[in-house]
Design an enzyme around this catalytic site. Structure first.
Site, PDB file in Angstrom:
ATOM      1  N   LYS A 173       0.831  -1.200   0.000  1.00 41.12           N
ATOM      2  CA  LYS A 173       0.000   0.000   0.000  1.00 41.12           C
ATOM      3  C   LYS A 173       0.872   1.259   0.000  1.00 41.12           C
ATOM      4  O   LYS A 173       1.773   1.383   0.818  1.00 41.12           O
ATOM      5  CB  LYS A 173      -0.920  -0.019   1.221  1.00 41.12           C
ATOM      6  CG  LYS A 173      -1.835  -1.238   1.274  1.00 41.12           C
ATOM      7  CD  LYS A 173      -2.557  -1.367   2.594  1.00 41.12           C
ATOM      8  CE  LYS A 173      -1.628  -1.681   3.750  1.00 41.12           C
ATOM      9  NZ  LYS A 173      -2.340  -2.005   5.003  1.00 41.12           N
ATOM     10  N   THR A 225      -8.646   8.621   9.044  1.00 41.05           N
ATOM     11  CA  THR A 225      -8.090   7.472   8.329  1.00 41.05           C
ATOM     12  C   THR A 225      -7.777   6.301   9.259  1.00 41.05           C
ATOM     13  O   THR A 225      -7.088   5.363   8.858  1.00 41.05           O
ATOM     14  CB  THR A 225      -6.800   7.891   7.600  1.00 41.05           C
ATOM     15  OG1 THR A 225      -5.868   8.421   8.574  1.00 41.05           O
ATOM     16  CG2 THR A 225      -7.076   8.948   6.546  1.00 41.05           C
ATOM     17  N   GLY A 237      -7.786   2.948  10.936  1.00 37.98           N
ATOM     18  CA  GLY A 237      -8.299   1.632  10.599  1.00 37.98           C
ATOM     19  C   GLY A 237      -8.349   1.303   9.124  1.00 37.98           C
ATOM     20  O   GLY A 237      -8.934   0.287   8.735  1.00 37.98           O
ATOM     21  N   THR A 238      -7.732   2.115   8.275  1.00 42.09           N
ATOM     22  CA  THR A 238      -7.797   1.840   6.837  1.00 42.09           C
ATOM     23  C   THR A 238      -7.129   0.509   6.486  1.00 42.09           C
ATOM     24  O   THR A 238      -7.636  -0.250   5.656  1.00 42.09           O
ATOM     25  CB  THR A 238      -7.141   2.970   6.024  1.00 42.09           C
ATOM     26  OG1 THR A 238      -5.845   3.251   6.563  1.00 42.09           O
ATOM     27  CG2 THR A 238      -7.977   4.234   6.055  1.00 42.09           C
ATOM     28  N   GLY A 239      -5.991   0.216   7.116  1.00 45.10           N
ATOM     29  CA  GLY A 239      -5.292  -1.030   6.810  1.00 45.10           C
ATOM     30  C   GLY A 239      -6.080  -2.248   7.245  1.00 45.10           C
ATOM     31  O   GLY A 239      -6.214  -3.231   6.497  1.00 45.10           O
ATOM     32  N   CYS A 240      -6.610  -2.215   8.471  1.00 42.94           N
ATOM     33  CA  CYS A 240      -7.444  -3.320   8.967  1.00 42.94           C
ATOM     34  C   CYS A 240      -8.655  -3.515   8.063  1.00 42.94           C
ATOM     35  O   CYS A 240      -9.009  -4.643   7.684  1.00 42.94           O
ATOM     36  CB  CYS A 240      -7.930  -3.024  10.384  1.00 42.94           C
ATOM     37  SG  CYS A 240      -6.643  -2.674  11.593  1.00 42.94           S
TER      38      CYS A 240
END
Length: 271
Positions: A175, A207, A209-212
């Site tokens: 990412k 933003t 928690g975007t990865g989770c």
């Protein structure tokens, strides 16, 4: 509800990341979410204030019971804070979840800067978790830790993704949100080659928690039988929509709108 996902990750008391975000993302996309909690965190939009680990034997028990009863069509891992936790998760997945595609989000640092992976656990993560994963979803700082190389351009992203493939993971979604610029670029690398996904950068402080959320959205797609590329494309579209409609909660990095509905016309363009 179609597709079962077992999420193995930490809890976020603020609800924006971790297990809470994972459950919301899977539910929004029509999948069923079961959980094995690896850690409790006390956090808000300003940061992580305390972490309480779950005993490894209890983590193993959660995974075994979930897989033996409800079962799973995909697995997703998030926060695995230390060596005993990684070992427990990998042992349980090996014993009870062989053949189930696993999306591994190598959570290392919270949005506010709090370390969520012990430094001595990185080698265990490389050695145990990466070979079990169907897809690894690091951001740039995580990729730098895993590969030991700096990543500051799209070409260096592609090179880092290839290095992670060589470590035994069949697919890597690297990412690019940490790179500057108006366009956000993510790199998907598989044995078939490399594909880049581009989208306009969304200017927002909400933003958390975007990865989770992205990893769980992809896991939901895999659980529903979608090809890897399609699951990634739908997951990215879902996160973008959730970012654009974020509710604006909190004084720091606020949560996404996990309840957002994807536009069918937009989904048709992802094929």
């Amino acid at each position: 509800m179609r597709g079962r996902v077992l999420i193995i990750a930490g809890s976020d008391s603020g609800g924006g990341a971790g297990i809470q975000a994972d459950i919301k993302a899977c539910t929004a996309l029509g999948a069923y979410a079961a959980t094995a909690i690896t850690a409790l965190t006390a956090q808000d939009t300003l940061g992580v204030h305390a972490v309480h680990g779950v005993p490894p034997d209890f983590i193993r028990l959660q995974i075994r019971l979930s897989l033996e009863d409800i079962g799973a069509d995909a697995l997703k891992t998030g926060m695995l804070a230390d060596v005993p936790t990684i070992e427990a998760v990998c042992d349980a997945v090996t014993a009870h979840g062989r053949g189930i595609p696993l999306v591994a989000d190598p959570v290392m640092v919270a949005k506010g800067g709090h370390a969520l992976l012990a430094p001595e656990a990185v080698e265990t993560l490389r050695r145990r978790l990466l070979p079990l994963a169907a897809l690894l979803t690091p951001n740039l700082p995580e990729a730098e830790v895993i590969t030991g190389q700096p990543v500051s351009t799209v070409e260096e992203m592609k090179a880092a993704a290839r290095r992670m493939l060589a470590m035994g993971t069949p697919a890597v979604l690297l990412k690019g949100g940490h790179l500057p610029g108006e366009t956000l670029v993510d790199v998907l690398a598989t044995a078939e080659g490399i594909e880049t996904f581009e989208s306009p950068r969304i200017d927002s402080r909400h933003t958390h928690g975007t990865g989770c959320t992205l990893a769980s959205a992809i896991a939901a797609g895999l659980a529903q039988g979608m090809p890897m590329r399609d699951a990634v494309a739908r997951g990215r579209a879902y996160v973008q929509a959730a970012l654009r409609s974020a509710p604006g909660l909190g004084r720091g990095h606020g949560p996404l709108n996990h309840a957002v509905t994807l536009d069918p016309a937009r989904l048709a363009t992802l094929a």
